[in-house]
Design a protein around this motif. Structure first.
Motif, PDB file in Angstrom:
ATOM      1  N   SER A  60     -17.447 -39.385  10.186  1.00 48.62           N
ATOM      2  CA  SER A  60     -17.779 -39.914   9.003  1.00 48.62           C
ATOM      3  C   SER A  60     -16.175 -40.746   8.007  1.00 48.62           C
ATOM      4  O   SER A  60     -15.897 -39.219   8.396  1.00 48.62           O
ATOM      5  N   SER A  61     -16.432 -41.532   8.039  1.00 51.18           N
ATOM      6  CA  SER A  61     -15.557 -41.591   7.290  1.00 51.18           C
ATOM      7  C   SER A  61     -16.193 -41.459   5.550  1.00 51.18           C
ATOM      8  O   SER A  61     -16.967 -41.044   5.459  1.00 51.18           O
ATOM      9  N   TRP A  62     -15.182 -41.345   4.246  1.00 46.83           N
ATOM     10  CA  TRP A  62     -15.386 -40.268   3.040  1.00 46.83           C
ATOM     11  C   TRP A  62     -16.378 -41.382   2.800  1.00 46.83           C
ATOM     12  O   TRP A  62     -17.046 -41.373   2.055  1.00 46.83           O
ATOM     13  N   LYS A  63     -16.404 -42.703   2.643  1.00 46.03           N
ATOM     14  CA  LYS A  63     -17.312 -43.714   1.954  1.00 46.03           C
ATOM     15  C   LYS A  63     -18.619 -43.280   1.996  1.00 46.03           C
ATOM     16  O   LYS A  63     -19.577 -42.833   1.715  1.00 46.03           O
ATOM     17  N   GLU A  64     -18.645 -43.644   3.509  1.00 45.69           N
ATOM     18  CA  GLU A  64     -20.109 -43.280   4.664  1.00 45.69           C
ATOM     19  C   GLU A  64     -20.696 -41.754   3.984  1.00 45.69           C
ATOM     20  O   GLU A  64     -22.178 -41.376   3.787  1.00 45.69           O
ATOM     21  N   VAL A  65     -19.342 -40.252   3.824  1.00 43.59           N
ATOM     22  CA  VAL A  65     -19.997 -39.100   3.726  1.00 43.59           C
ATOM     23  C   VAL A  65     -20.890 -39.017   2.102  1.00 43.59           C
ATOM     24  O   VAL A  65     -21.353 -38.609   1.912  1.00 43.59           O
ATOM     25  N   LEU A  66     -19.900 -40.148   0.829  1.00 44.60           N
ATOM     26  CA  LEU A  66     -20.552 -40.002   0.101  1.00 44.60           C
ATOM     27  C   LEU A  66     -21.269 -40.739  -0.217  1.00 44.60           C
ATOM     28  O   LEU A  66     -23.224 -40.520  -0.638  1.00 44.60           O
ATOM     29  N   LYS A  67     -22.065 -41.996   0.446  1.00 48.39           N
ATOM     30  CA  LYS A  67     -22.982 -42.215   0.429  1.00 48.39           C
ATOM     31  C   LYS A  67     -25.042 -41.252   1.187  1.00 48.39           C
ATOM     32  O   LYS A  67     -25.460 -41.507   0.228  1.00 48.39           O
ATOM     33  N   ARG A  68     -23.958 -41.063   2.077  1.00 54.92           N
ATOM     34  CA  ARG A  68     -24.892 -39.734   3.151  1.00 54.92           C
ATOM     35  C   ARG A  68     -25.297 -38.817   2.110  1.00 54.92           C
ATOM     36  O   ARG A  68     -27.009 -38.264   1.062  1.00 54.92           O
ATOM     37  N   LYS A 125     -27.792 -34.264  -1.180  1.00 53.68           N
ATOM     38  CA  LYS A 125     -27.660 -33.323  -0.132  1.00 53.68           C
ATOM     39  C   LYS A 125     -25.572 -33.134  -0.739  1.00 53.68           C
ATOM     40  O   LYS A 125     -25.214 -33.946  -1.280  1.00 53.68           O
ATOM     41  N   VAL A 126     -24.761 -31.495  -0.238  1.00 54.70           N
ATOM     42  CA  VAL A 126     -23.449 -31.169  -1.383  1.00 54.70           C
ATOM     43  C   VAL A 126     -22.381 -31.515  -0.540  1.00 54.70           C
ATOM     44  O   VAL A 126     -22.925 -31.309   0.695  1.00 54.70           O
ATOM     45  N   ILE A 127     -21.266 -32.139  -0.171  1.00 48.93           N
ATOM     46  CA  ILE A 127     -20.266 -31.965   0.577  1.00 48.93           C
ATOM     47  C   ILE A 127     -19.684 -30.998   0.653  1.00 48.93           C
ATOM     48  O   ILE A 127     -18.742 -30.599  -0.228  1.00 48.93           O
ATOM     49  N   PHE A 128     -19.782 -30.782   1.780  1.00 49.85           N
ATOM     50  CA  PHE A 128     -18.450 -29.532   2.174  1.00 49.85           C
ATOM     51  C   PHE A 128     -17.151 -29.685   2.321  1.00 49.85           C
ATOM     52  O   PHE A 128     -17.333 -30.272   3.709  1.00 49.85           O
ATOM     53  N   GLY A 160     -22.812 -36.540  -4.559  1.00 52.85           N
ATOM     54  CA  GLY A 160     -22.517 -37.037  -3.864  1.00 52.85           C
ATOM     55  C   GLY A 160     -22.145 -38.588  -4.946  1.00 52.85           C
ATOM     56  O   GLY A 160     -21.207 -39.952  -4.513  1.00 52.85           O
ATOM     57  N   ASN A 161     -21.932 -38.132  -6.166  1.00 53.40           N
ATOM     58  CA  ASN A 161     -20.937 -39.370  -6.883  1.00 53.40           C
ATOM     59  C   ASN A 161     -19.415 -39.350  -6.616  1.00 53.40           C
ATOM     60  O   ASN A 161     -18.474 -39.171  -7.455  1.00 53.40           O
ATOM     61  N   GLY A 162     -18.788 -37.640  -6.209  1.00 53.70           N
ATOM     62  CA  GLY A 162     -17.300 -37.859  -6.224  1.00 53.70           C
ATOM     63  C   GLY A 162     -17.068 -36.981  -6.940  1.00 53.70           C
ATOM     64  O   GLY A 162     -15.845 -35.893  -6.989  1.00 53.70           O
ATOM     65  N   ARG A 163     -17.752 -35.680  -7.307  1.00 51.13           N
ATOM     66  CA  ARG A 163     -17.548 -34.960  -8.495  1.00 51.13           C
ATOM     67  C   ARG A 163     -17.546 -33.469  -7.570  1.00 51.13           C
ATOM     68  O   ARG A 163     -18.361 -33.676  -7.149  1.00 51.13           O
ATOM     69  N   VAL A 164     -15.845 -33.079  -8.101  1.00 49.89           N
ATOM     70  CA  VAL A 164     -16.179 -31.500  -7.627  1.00 49.89           C
ATOM     71  C   VAL A 164     -16.579 -30.119  -8.493  1.00 49.89           C
ATOM     72  O   VAL A 164     -16.536 -30.364  -9.762  1.00 49.89           O
ATOM     73  N   LEU A 165     -18.123 -29.123  -7.647  1.00 47.73           N
ATOM     74  CA  LEU A 165     -18.687 -28.812  -8.023  1.00 47.73           C
ATOM     75  C   LEU A 165     -18.328 -27.512  -7.955  1.00 47.73           C
ATOM     76  O   LEU A 165     -18.212 -26.239  -8.726  1.00 47.73           O
TER      77      LEU A 165
END
Length: 147
Positions: A38-46, A52-55, A119-124
């Motif tokens: 998926s696109s980055w925009k879609e990944v953030l939305k999902r 969930k956290v994005i890896f 999901g807000n784009g903040r690096v954890l």
């Protein structure tokens, strides 16, 4: 002469099957981390919708340690079982496609850089360099425990 011929035929068939990777694992069910396309925009939305956290595996095609991660770590069953259940997994060549724009948002110091992003784009969590399967699992578990 016939024995030599048959021995060569058997050797050819055996080597052919080995080179072809004649395993019975169906495509799409390989062990290891399954990365979304998926696109980055879609990944953030999902990520936001699923809480969930994005890896994000931020890599470059020429990077040796990146290739090792892909071959030796991301393919491990235990790593895949954990990451597929807990994260939305994305790998992105930071020099192609959406990568250059994303590297402006998440500046990189080296490859590979492994980012855990909400999901807000903040690096954890940000991890630089090759990680063993055990280290990557430990890092993933510590990220999950911290949220």
């Amino acid at each position: 002469m016939k024995k030599v011929f048959w021995m060569l035929m058997m050797l050819t068939v055996t080597l052919g099957a080995a080179v072809a990777g004649d395993d019975k694992t169906p495509k799409g069910s390989e062990p290891g981390i399954q990365f979304t396309e998926s696109s980055w925009k879609e990944v953030l939305k999902r990520a936001k919708a699923e809480k969930k956290v994005i890896f994000l595996d931020a890599y470059a095609s020429w990077c040796g340690p990146c290739k090792l991660l892909q071959k030796k770590v991301f393919t491990q069953k235990e790593v895949g079982d954990y990451f597929n259940g807990k994260f939305i997994n994305v790998k992105m060549d930071m020099e192609k496609g959406e990568g250059p724009a994303l590297s402006q948002v998440y500046p990189l110091e080296a490859y590979p850089t492994l980012l855990f992003i909400d999901g807000n784009g903040r690096v954890l969590k940000k991890v630089i360099g090759y990680q063993s399967p055990e280290n990557l699992l430990s890092i993933g578990k510590s990220v999950k425990a911290s949220i």
